[in-house]
Design a protein around this motif. Structure first.
Motif, PDB file in Angstrom:
ATOM      1  N   TYR A  67       0.782  -1.004  -0.127  1.00 54.75           N
ATOM      2  CA  TYR A  67       0.180  -0.173  -0.043  1.00 54.75           C
ATOM      3  C   TYR A  67       0.766   1.241  -0.046  1.00 54.75           C
ATOM      4  O   TYR A  67       1.853   1.398   0.830  1.00 54.75           O
ATOM      5  N   VAL A  87      -8.410   2.968   1.566  1.00 53.79           N
ATOM      6  CA  VAL A  87      -8.142   2.573   0.342  1.00 53.79           C
ATOM      7  C   VAL A  87      -8.625   3.210  -0.982  1.00 53.79           C
ATOM      8  O   VAL A  87      -9.862   2.938  -1.044  1.00 53.79           O
ATOM      9  N   ASN A  90      -6.500   1.641  -6.806  1.00 52.92           N
ATOM     10  CA  ASN A  90      -5.683   0.514  -7.139  1.00 52.92           C
ATOM     11  C   ASN A  90      -4.817   0.488  -8.251  1.00 52.92           C
ATOM     12  O   ASN A  90      -5.457   1.008  -9.225  1.00 52.92           O
ATOM     13  N   ARG A 108      -3.749   0.641  -2.939  1.00 53.82           N
ATOM     14  CA  ARG A 108      -3.200  -0.362  -3.175  1.00 53.82           C
ATOM     15  C   ARG A 108      -2.294  -0.663  -4.515  1.00 53.82           C
ATOM     16  O   ARG A 108      -2.827   0.115  -5.220  1.00 53.82           O
ATOM     17  N   TYR A 125       2.286  -5.928   2.071  1.00 58.78           N
ATOM     18  CA  TYR A 125       0.998  -6.514   2.494  1.00 58.78           C
ATOM     19  C   TYR A 125       1.205  -7.094   3.862  1.00 58.78           C
ATOM     20  O   TYR A 125       0.249  -7.190   4.672  1.00 58.78           O
ATOM     21  N   THR A 128      -0.029  -5.452   6.765  1.00 62.87           N
ATOM     22  CA  THR A 128      -1.215  -4.795   6.842  1.00 62.87           C
ATOM     23  C   THR A 128      -2.400  -5.897   6.874  1.00 62.87           C
ATOM     24  O   THR A 128      -2.017  -7.163   6.846  1.00 62.87           O
ATOM     25  N   GLU A 130      -6.620  -6.200   5.352  1.00 61.02           N
ATOM     26  CA  GLU A 130      -7.803  -5.496   4.656  1.00 61.02           C
ATOM     27  C   GLU A 130      -8.993  -5.638   5.313  1.00 61.02           C
ATOM     28  O   GLU A 130      -9.234  -6.797   5.820  1.00 61.02           O
ATOM     29  N   ILE A 139     -13.176   0.615   1.178  1.00 59.86           N
ATOM     30  CA  ILE A 139     -12.303  -0.439   1.724  1.00 59.86           C
ATOM     31  C   ILE A 139     -11.378   0.203   2.499  1.00 59.86           C
ATOM     32  O   ILE A 139     -10.641   0.913   2.422  1.00 59.86           O
ATOM     33  N   CYS A 141      -7.727  -0.257   5.075  1.00 57.87           N
ATOM     34  CA  CYS A 141      -6.655  -1.083   5.453  1.00 57.87           C
ATOM     35  C   CYS A 141      -5.946  -0.874   6.854  1.00 57.87           C
ATOM     36  O   CYS A 141      -5.978   0.362   7.291  1.00 57.87           O
TER      37      CYS A 141
END
Length: 420
Positions: A67, A87, A90, A108, A125, A128, A130, A139, A141
């Protein structure tokens, strides 16, 4: 041509391998440049510097999947008290961010993708978790560890700045260089032209490769060996018609080849004997004979000269001597003609693994096998050390360089080797 009596009284002045190499490298001329497609460049030598037209990377690039975020937002993050961010984008590799990241937000991102404005770090990742959508429809994080500014972000120009010299002229183009040329969009590349090399085998004893064997005669194996060497060294070989022991015909063939090609290599006819025609030719031609004897074995009668800018390499007819001559003189010459640094064949140190009992005042180049044993390189002679033997060329992966000595050389001696 001179009479036989005069020929046999002619004295050759032997010079060292180092001096002979210097003569060769000083005499050969650089091939003109040409522009060829990138796909045809591997193994060639650059004729001009490659200068970076843009920085690398030319955008801020993510170093891993994770992220993109502002490091300040994660200063107090921990496993027990994760920081929750929205978030908002992407970003796969090859795409650009749709918006900047603001405080309390993240995007992301995939490895190699462009880092959005407002983000100064990428957290992997693994640090973290989600969550589901929040009341604002984002969404979420959960960031479980702090990030520092610059983490996993490659800044613009980190690898190379615009205007920096990437590759110098004279660089041989290999896998890495091909990657760099492609990266900078060099679809066509300026390189030096490959030398066109004529190969002439002399001797009445020679048969064509497809001929049946006859008593007292042998097939022309040296021609194929030299052609393979020329190809391996970067040139373009042309095997011309074989010439029997006829000085007039051989002389005309050699002169024609010197006028039509970038270099000429002959095999056979360089020793002082009744049918050594190249020896006679180079005594009476209008070229510049640089040397006709080298303090080396095998191949001491190796001869080199230049006529109107075109080099003539007259190598021994003995297979091993011809092979050594190709390696010591033809390879650095062809590489120099294509723009490489003009230098003798590189050598490395190894321990002699067996006695070599032959004494000689000349440097001896012994076919050998180089191996690594207990952390050190060892070189062992392979096969019988005779210049007329071809089979040992198959098994050798180095030439063991033994300086002249009246006592031979004992196992355990540190020697120079040329890796084949």
């Amino acid at each position: 041509m001179s009479g036989r009596k005069e020929q046999h009284t002619f004295i050759r002045q032997a010079i060292s391998v180092e001096e002979a190499t210097r003569h060769v490298l000083e005499a050969v001329r650089l091939m003109p440049p040409e522009v060829v497609p990138l796909a045809e460049c591997c193994g060639r030598f650059l004729a001009a510097d490659l200068v970076a037209p843009q920085p690398v990377p030319h955008f801020r690039r993510s170093g891993m999947d994770g992220y993109a975020l502002a490091a300040a937002d994660t200063a107090k993050a921990s496993i027990q008290a994760p920081v929750i961010l929205n978030v908002v984008d992407n970003i796969p590799a090859g795409t650009v961010p749709q918006r900047a990241v603001r405080a309390g937000e993240c995007a992301r991102i995939m490895t190699g993708a462009a880092v959005p404005d407002g983000a100064d770090a990428v957290i992997p990742y693994e640090k973290t978790a989600e969550g589901g959508p929040n009341t604002e429809g984002f969404i979420t994080c959960f960031v479980k560890a702090p990030a520092a500014p610059g983490d996993n972000v490659s800044p613009i120009g980190m690898e190379m700045e615009a205007g920096e010299t990437v590759l110098r002229a004279g660089t041989r183009i290999g896998q890495g260089e091909m990657a760099l040329l492609a990266m900078f969009g060099a679809a066509a590349v300026k390189v030096h032209r490959r030398p066109r090399v004529a190969i002439i085998a002399t001797g009445a004893e020679l048969l064509e490769v497809h001929d049946a064997l006859q008593p007292g005669r042998i097939r022309n194996s040296n021609g194929s060996m030299i052609a393979a060497a020329v190809t391996e060294f970067g040139g373009i070989p042309y095997q011309l018609e074989q010439v029997a022991d006829d000085a007039e015909r051989a002389g005309q063939a050699i002169m024609n080849a010197l006028a039509a090609y970038d270099a000429v290599v002959t095999t056979g006819g360089v020793s002082v004997g009744d049918h050594d025609i190249v020896y006679d030719i180079t005594r009476s031609w209008d070229g510049d004979l640089k040397f006709n004897k080298v303090m080396m074995r095998p191949g001491s009668p190796t001869t080199f000269g230049v006529r109107q800018g075109t080099p003539l390499f007259a190598l021994s007819g003995n297979p091993a001597a011809c092979y050594v001559g190709c390696r010591l003189f033809l390879r650095p010459a062809l590489r120099g003609m294509m723009g490489a640094e003009r230098a003798a064949e590189p050598r490395m140190k190894a321990v002699l693994a067996a006695d070599v009992v032959k004494s000689d005042r000349f440097t001896r180049f012994v076919r050998g096998v180089l191996t690594s044993r207990e952390g050190r390189l060892e070189a062992a002679p392979v096969g019988r050390d005779m210049s007329s033997i071809t089979v040992s060329l198959r098994d050798a992966n180095c030439l063991i360089c033994l300086p002249g000595s009246p006592y031979g050389h004992k196992a355990g001696t540190l020697v120079d080797v040329i890796v084949l």
